[in-house]
Design a protein around this motif. Structure first.
Motif, mmCIF file in Angstrom:
data_model
loop_
_atom_site.group_PDB
_atom_site.id
_atom_site.type_symbol
_atom_site.label_atom_id
_atom_site.label_comp_id
_atom_site.label_asym_id
_atom_site.label_seq_id
_atom_site.Cartn_x
_atom_site.Cartn_y
_atom_site.Cartn_z
ATOM 1 N N THR A 112 -6.579 -11.647 -23.523
ATOM 2 C CA THR A 112 -8.087 -12.604 -22.828
ATOM 3 C C THR A 112 -8.970 -11.433 -23.172
ATOM 4 O OG1 THR A 112 -7.524 -11.494 -20.441
ATOM 5 C CG2 THR A 112 -6.833 -13.944 -21.036
ATOM 6 N N PRO A 113 -10.283 -11.964 -22.588
ATOM 7 C CA PRO A 113 -11.234 -10.605 -22.699
ATOM 8 C C PRO A 113 -11.221 -9.344 -21.857
ATOM 9 C CG PRO A 113 -12.432 -12.655 -22.700
ATOM 10 C CD PRO A 113 -10.586 -12.930 -23.165
ATOM 11 N N GLU A 114 -10.889 -10.179 -20.347
ATOM 12 C CA GLU A 114 -10.422 -9.121 -19.802
ATOM 13 C C GLU A 114 -8.867 -7.838 -20.312
ATOM 14 O OE1 GLU A 114 -10.560 -12.004 -18.935
ATOM 15 O OE2 GLU A 114 -12.887 -11.883 -17.646
ATOM 16 N N GLU A 115 -8.344 -8.405 -20.022
ATOM 17 C CA GLU A 115 -7.121 -8.225 -20.912
ATOM 18 C C GLU A 115 -7.180 -6.589 -21.801
ATOM 19 O OE1 GLU A 115 -3.111 -11.125 -19.605
ATOM 20 O OE2 GLU A 115 -4.770 -11.062 -22.320
ATOM 21 N N CYS A 116 -8.848 -7.380 -22.775
ATOM 22 C CA CYS A 116 -8.519 -6.600 -24.178
ATOM 23 C C CYS A 116 -9.571 -5.154 -23.485
ATOM 24 C CB CYS A 116 -9.194 -7.455 -25.114
ATOM 25 S SG CYS A 116 -9.240 -8.202 -26.177
ATOM 26 N N GLN A 117 -10.487 -5.654 -22.774
ATOM 27 C CA GLN A 117 -11.339 -4.417 -22.130
ATOM 28 C C GLN A 117 -10.084 -3.549 -21.542
ATOM 29 O OE1 GLN A 117 -13.958 -6.209 -19.574
ATOM 30 N NE2 GLN A 117 -15.265 -7.372 -21.591
ATOM 31 N N VAL A 118 -8.849 -3.663 -20.760
ATOM 32 C CA VAL A 118 -8.158 -3.325 -19.957
ATOM 33 C C VAL A 118 -7.621 -2.217 -21.143
ATOM 34 C CG1 VAL A 118 -6.004 -2.476 -18.864
ATOM 35 C CG2 VAL A 118 -7.818 -4.311 -17.775
ATOM 36 N N VAL A 119 -6.788 -2.722 -21.970
ATOM 37 C CA VAL A 119 -6.222 -2.312 -23.059
ATOM 38 C C VAL A 119 -7.453 -1.023 -23.838
ATOM 39 C CG1 VAL A 119 -5.101 -2.136 -25.329
ATOM 40 C CG2 VAL A 119 -4.683 -3.190 -23.552
ATOM 41 N N ALA A 120 -8.649 -1.288 -24.222
ATOM 42 C CA ALA A 120 -9.400 -0.968 -24.924
ATOM 43 C C ALA A 120 -9.900 0.883 -24.140
ATOM 44 C CB ALA A 120 -10.650 -1.788 -25.268
ATOM 45 N N GLY A 121 -9.703 0.256 -22.621
ATOM 46 C CA GLY A 121 -9.982 1.587 -21.601
ATOM 47 C C GLY A 121 -9.153 2.662 -21.686
ATOM 48 N N ARG A 122 -8.021 2.052 -21.102
ATOM 49 C CA ARG A 122 -6.818 2.817 -21.949
ATOM 50 C C ARG A 122 -6.635 3.966 -22.686
ATOM 51 N NH1 ARG A 122 -2.091 -0.877 -18.562
ATOM 52 N NH2 ARG A 122 -2.971 -1.425 -16.323
ATOM 53 N N VAL A 123 -6.679 2.974 -24.481
ATOM 54 C CA VAL A 123 -6.759 3.642 -24.753
ATOM 55 C C VAL A 123 -7.724 4.498 -25.018
ATOM 56 C CG1 VAL A 123 -6.839 3.232 -27.727
ATOM 57 C CG2 VAL A 123 -4.999 1.385 -26.310
#
Length: 191
Positions: A112-123
């Motif tokens: 989901t867009p929210e999951e994409c934001q979480v992954v990108a933030g972590r990376v």
């Protein structure tokens, strides 16, 4: 590179699909979303490989090291460049995951867009602090008695010489990087 040239995940679904495709039937029956950790770990692994690999003629250089300097010791990379490159790495990994989900017929597992934001933030967060994290790992691994005794540095992905150098610099109070530590000064709050 401009931010507008980064790949987008506009084809990501919100996690609500038809549910009639292939994919993981057990996961679909429990309603539990797939873990974000493998995608995050793969992205960070890709960044480490890019940093360790010499540039090839057929691909553009991707800067993933905030502490890169030229021969004179002058910083040659701006942190924003590293952050943008890290975001691109995360975006590419998420696109691959979405494509894999589509190929498996598992539309409900597309991030989901929210999951994409979480992954990108972590990376981005890990890549921006990569040198600090490596230094901390070398200090911790080098400080453990049994690691020294049994020469188990490789178990933690560090070299003995790396641990010894970082520990020596840390004991001198300078940290592993020139100029001492991370350059952040902490002052107590006046009460």
């Amino acid at each position: 590179p401009s931010i507008s040239s980064l790949p987008s995940l506009s084809s990501s679904s919100s996690g609500e699909g038809e549910g009639g495709g292939g994919g993981d039937k057990l996961r679909a029956s429990t309603g539990i979303r797939p873990s974000l950790h493998p995608t995050t770990i793969n992205s960070i692994s890709d960044a480490l490989l890019m940093r360790a690999s010499p540039p090839k003629d057929d691909r553009p250089v991707v800067v993933v090291d905030v502490w890169s300097t030229d021969d004179d010791g002058v910083a040659c990379v701006e942190p924003i460049e590293v952050a943008v490159a890290a975001g691109r790495i995360a975006s590419d990994a998420l696109e691959k995951r979405a494509a894999s989900c589509r190929a498996d017929g598992d539309e409900d597992s597309i991030p989901t867009p929210e999951e994409c934001q979480v992954v990108a933030g972590r990376v981005v967060g890990v890549i921006m602090r990569l040198r600090d994290l490596e230094e901390d790992l070398a200090i911790k691994a080098g400080s453990v008695g049994w690691v020294k005794k049994y020469d188990e540095y490789g178990t933690f992905g560090v070299l003995k010489s790396e641990c010894e150098a970082v520990l020596a610099a840390d004991e001198e109070g300078g940290g592993g990087r020139e100029g001492g530590g991370n350059g952040i000064t902490v002052r107590p709050i006046d009460t």
